[in-house]
Design a protein around this motif. Structure first.
Motif, short mmCIF file in Angstrom:
data_model
loop_
_atom_site.label_atom_id
_atom_site.label_comp_id
_atom_site.label_asym_id
_atom_site.label_seq_id
_atom_site.Cartn_x
_atom_site.Cartn_y
_atom_site.Cartn_z
N UNK A 1 10.02 -56.12 -38.94
CA UNK A 1 8.84 -55.37 -39.36
C UNK A 1 9.08 -54.75 -40.73
N UNK A 2 8.10 -54.91 -41.60
CA UNK A 2 8.15 -54.29 -42.91
C UNK A 2 7.18 -53.11 -42.94
N UNK A 3 7.64 -51.98 -43.44
CA UNK A 3 6.82 -50.78 -43.48
C UNK A 3 6.74 -50.29 -44.92
N UNK A 4 5.53 -50.14 -45.40
CA UNK A 4 5.31 -49.64 -46.77
C UNK A 4 5.42 -48.13 -46.74
N UNK A 5 6.37 -47.57 -47.47
CA UNK A 5 6.58 -46.12 -47.44
C UNK A 5 5.36 -45.35 -47.95
N UNK A 6 4.54 -46.01 -48.76
CA UNK A 6 3.33 -45.35 -49.27
C UNK A 6 2.33 -45.05 -48.15
N UNK A 7 2.46 -45.77 -47.02
CA UNK A 7 1.55 -45.56 -45.89
C UNK A 7 2.01 -44.46 -44.94
N UNK A 8 3.18 -43.88 -45.21
CA UNK A 8 3.78 -42.91 -44.28
C UNK A 8 3.54 -41.48 -44.73
N UNK A 9 3.27 -40.60 -43.77
CA UNK A 9 3.30 -39.18 -44.09
C UNK A 9 4.75 -38.71 -44.06
N UNK A 10 4.99 -37.45 -44.43
CA UNK A 10 6.35 -36.95 -44.56
C UNK A 10 7.10 -37.00 -43.23
N UNK A 11 6.43 -36.68 -42.13
CA UNK A 11 7.08 -36.67 -40.82
C UNK A 11 7.51 -38.07 -40.42
N UNK A 12 6.63 -39.05 -40.63
CA UNK A 12 6.95 -40.42 -40.25
C UNK A 12 8.09 -40.97 -41.10
N UNK A 13 8.07 -40.66 -42.40
CA UNK A 13 9.14 -41.13 -43.29
C UNK A 13 10.47 -40.50 -42.90
N UNK A 14 10.44 -39.23 -42.53
CA UNK A 14 11.65 -38.53 -42.13
C UNK A 14 12.27 -39.16 -40.89
N UNK A 15 11.43 -39.52 -39.92
CA UNK A 15 11.94 -40.17 -38.71
C UNK A 15 12.67 -41.47 -39.06
N UNK A 16 12.10 -42.25 -39.97
CA UNK A 16 12.73 -43.52 -40.33
C UNK A 16 14.03 -43.29 -41.11
N UNK A 17 14.02 -42.29 -41.99
CA UNK A 17 15.21 -42.01 -42.78
C UNK A 17 16.38 -41.58 -41.90
N UNK A 18 16.13 -40.63 -40.98
CA UNK A 18 17.25 -40.10 -40.20
C UNK A 18 17.74 -41.09 -39.15
N UNK A 19 16.92 -42.11 -38.85
CA UNK A 19 17.37 -43.16 -37.95
C UNK A 19 18.01 -44.32 -38.68
N UNK A 20 17.85 -44.35 -40.01
CA UNK A 20 18.38 -45.46 -40.80
C UNK A 20 19.67 -45.10 -41.51
N UNK A 21 19.80 -43.87 -41.96
CA UNK A 21 21.00 -43.44 -42.67
C UNK A 21 21.91 -42.74 -41.66
N UNK A 22 22.76 -43.55 -41.02
CA UNK A 22 23.63 -43.05 -39.95
C UNK A 22 25.00 -43.72 -40.04
#
Length: 239
Positions: free
Chosen positions: A1-22
């Motif tokens: 799945x590809x997700x465009x960061x421009x489509x995300x609000x801050x909360x959604x982007x934060x969820x992806x960041x903290x699950x990706x940078x581990x």
């Protein structure tokens, strides 16, 4: 799945960041306000950014209301000092409890039942029992255009290393520490180490292997799905 960061609000982007940078190391930051009130908070947007002088970086967000600066940042900005204590398993309960958004006039060491240890060169105390602590003075602060997100560079002016951890050659025996890191909204215990290549049988045995939960919760459990979580890195309940 590809997700465009421009489509995300801050909360959604934060969820992806903290699950990706581990996994992320945790700076368990102690500060003191200009009024002398001690503060303690875990910050997992944390890394090393220099060697000479030794320098670390803290990325800091607002409190859970999304607009109020965290006490840690206010204290660092106003006093230009902080201590980064190492988070380890023996103190993980206090570590987790210190993520709560306490009021600015609350001494968080007292609130989470932790003892202070005087630092050598800065006003903020170390966490008594922390095996490693970095006493830091502010080098510079970078602020985002929104005025709500900040990056602090701190120069390490003193290393506190527990005596038994410093071994020949000036390296640290990290195998004796039981360090705790951050995943998404959960923690992880660093309890193994290796240098590639690994034996084929070891690799085969680990294929498809899920991380083992130490708390007995279901494999699909996440604090992100609970009311206690907020996209600030803080918890909304003190327990």
């Amino acid at each position: 799945m590809l997700i465009d960061s421009a489509d995300l609000d801050a909360k959604s982007a934060y969820k992806l960041l903290i699950g990706s940078v581990i996994p992320r190391p945790i700076a368990w930051v102690s500060t003191v306000s200009t009024e002398g009130v001690a503060n303690l908070a875990p910050i997992s947007f944390f890394t090393v950014v220099g060697r000479k002088p030794p320098r670390v970086s803290l990325s800091m967000q607002p409190r859970s209301d999304g607009v109020t600066m965290k006490d840690s940042f206010v204290n660092i900005r106003d006093t230009r000092e902080f201590v980064s204590n190492m988070a380890t398993l023996p103190q993980v309960e206090g570590l987790h409890r210190s993520a709560f958004d306490f009021e600015p006039d609350v001494d968080e060491f007292e609130a989470v039942a932790l003892q202070k240890e005087p630092s050598d060169t800065v006003r903020p105390p170390r966490v008594k029992g922390a095996p490693i602590a970095l006493e830091c003075t502010v080098d510079r602060i970078f602020s985002a255009p929104d005025g709500l997100h900040h990056v602090v560079w701190g120069n390490v002016v003193r290393f506190y290393i527990r005596d038994d951890l410093l071994v020949a050659g000036g390296r640290i025996d990290f195998g004796a520490i039981a360090p705790v890191g951050r995943l998404a909204a959960e923690y992880t215990l660093v309890d193994n180490t290796f240098v590639p290549p690994l034996d084929t049988e070891v690799m085969r045995a680990r294929a498809g292997h899920r991380i083992v939960r130490l708390d007995g919760k279901d494999t699909d459990y996440s604090p992100i799905d609970t009311p206690a979580w907020s996209p600030s890195g803080a918890t909304t309940t003190p327990g």
